[in-house]
Design a protein around this motif. Sequence first.
Motif, PDB file in Angstrom:
ATOM      1  N   THR A 171     -54.303 -24.303   2.845  1.00 38.80           N
ATOM      2  CA  THR A 171     -54.297 -22.810   2.812  1.00 38.80           C
ATOM      3  C   THR A 171     -53.788 -22.343   4.133  1.00 38.80           C
ATOM      4  O   THR A 171     -53.822 -22.783   5.233  1.00 38.80           O
ATOM      5  CB  THR A 171     -55.802 -22.435   2.634  1.00 38.80           C
ATOM      6  N   VAL A 172     -52.972 -21.292   3.794  1.00 40.43           N
ATOM      7  CA  VAL A 172     -52.373 -20.572   4.906  1.00 40.43           C
ATOM      8  C   VAL A 172     -53.071 -18.922   4.839  1.00 40.43           C
ATOM      9  O   VAL A 172     -53.323 -18.726   3.753  1.00 40.43           O
ATOM     10  CB  VAL A 172     -50.840 -20.428   5.072  1.00 40.43           C
ATOM     11  N   TYR A 173     -53.506 -18.408   5.979  1.00 39.08           N
ATOM     12  CA  TYR A 173     -53.973 -17.022   6.228  1.00 39.08           C
ATOM     13  C   TYR A 173     -53.232 -16.189   6.738  1.00 39.08           C
ATOM     14  O   TYR A 173     -52.388 -16.517   7.658  1.00 39.08           O
ATOM     15  CB  TYR A 173     -55.586 -17.098   6.685  1.00 39.08           C
ATOM     16  N   LEU A 174     -53.301 -14.762   6.374  1.00 39.99           N
ATOM     17  CA  LEU A 174     -53.001 -13.569   7.247  1.00 39.99           C
ATOM     18  C   LEU A 174     -53.910 -12.582   7.530  1.00 39.99           C
ATOM     19  O   LEU A 174     -54.368 -11.965   6.556  1.00 39.99           O
ATOM     20  CB  LEU A 174     -51.514 -13.152   6.614  1.00 39.99           C
ATOM     21  N   GLN A 175     -54.436 -12.735   8.542  1.00 40.31           N
ATOM     22  CA  GLN A 175     -55.543 -11.522   9.052  1.00 40.31           C
ATOM     23  C   GLN A 175     -54.721 -10.523   9.512  1.00 40.31           C
ATOM     24  O   GLN A 175     -53.919 -10.460  10.438  1.00 40.31           O
ATOM     25  CB  GLN A 175     -56.467 -12.058  10.256  1.00 40.31           C
ATOM     26  N   MET A 176     -55.077  -9.300   8.876  1.00 39.32           N
ATOM     27  CA  MET A 176     -54.515  -8.118   9.175  1.00 39.32           C
ATOM     28  C   MET A 176     -55.515  -7.178   9.731  1.00 39.32           C
ATOM     29  O   MET A 176     -56.459  -6.595   9.089  1.00 39.32           O
ATOM     30  CB  MET A 176     -53.852  -7.629   7.847  1.00 39.32           C
ATOM     31  N   ASN A 177     -55.072  -6.677  10.792  1.00 44.78           N
ATOM     32  CA  ASN A 177     -56.074  -5.748  11.703  1.00 44.78           C
ATOM     33  C   ASN A 177     -55.276  -4.434  11.765  1.00 44.78           C
ATOM     34  O   ASN A 177     -53.941  -4.274  11.801  1.00 44.78           O
ATOM     35  CB  ASN A 177     -56.704  -5.957  12.652  1.00 44.78           C
ATOM     36  N   SER A 178     -56.175  -3.346  11.996  1.00 43.38           N
ATOM     37  CA  SER A 178     -55.483  -2.030  11.984  1.00 43.38           C
ATOM     38  C   SER A 178     -54.509  -1.703  11.139  1.00 43.38           C
ATOM     39  O   SER A 178     -53.205  -0.906  11.661  1.00 43.38           O
ATOM     40  CB  SER A 178     -55.061  -2.132  13.761  1.00 43.38           C
ATOM     41  N   LEU A 179     -54.813  -1.583  10.152  1.00 36.77           N
ATOM     42  CA  LEU A 179     -53.736  -1.362   9.096  1.00 36.77           C
ATOM     43  C   LEU A 179     -53.273  -0.096   9.100  1.00 36.77           C
ATOM     44  O   LEU A 179     -54.165   1.047   9.077  1.00 36.77           O
ATOM     45  CB  LEU A 179     -54.373  -2.038   7.736  1.00 36.77           C
ATOM     46  N   GLN A 180     -51.981   0.192   8.757  1.00 40.65           N
ATOM     47  CA  GLN A 180     -51.507   1.567   8.540  1.00 40.65           C
ATOM     48  C   GLN A 180     -50.846   1.782   7.145  1.00 40.65           C
ATOM     49  O   GLN A 180     -50.418   0.722   6.599  1.00 40.65           O
ATOM     50  CB  GLN A 180     -50.346   1.616   9.573  1.00 40.65           C
TER      51      GLN A 180
END
Length: 124
Positions: free
Chosen positions: A78-87
């Motif tokens: 599994t690969v992940y993408l943590q996305m913060n401060s989304l616009q």
Amino acid sequence: QVQLIESGGGLVQTGGSLRLSCAASGRTFSSYAMGWFRQAPGKGREFIAGVTGSGRSTTYTDSVKGRFTISRDNAKNTVYLQMNSLQPADTAVYYCAAARTGYDNYDPLRWNYWGQGTQVTVSS
């Protein structure tokens, strides 16, 4: 052959966070570089982030540096993408991809396998 299935997309408010996952089939997951792309309506597919097979090296496009983090768990394929401060500008369909070589290829044509995509919508 590698099959990729993304999950974790959804609707989030500006400033919120989401974590995308991409599960891969096969027993050679660690031999592939993995990447995340996104495509907004009317635009081309944009490279966001890449990670080497070992997970030791990562790269990001400038617009997501410091906000997004790519990682992988080879034991879980599994690969992940943590996305913060989304616009709102992050609104797009997000795709994971696998490549036999080159974790930092911005050109989608250089990637060998693709998931079906997951929608991320950021409301203002």
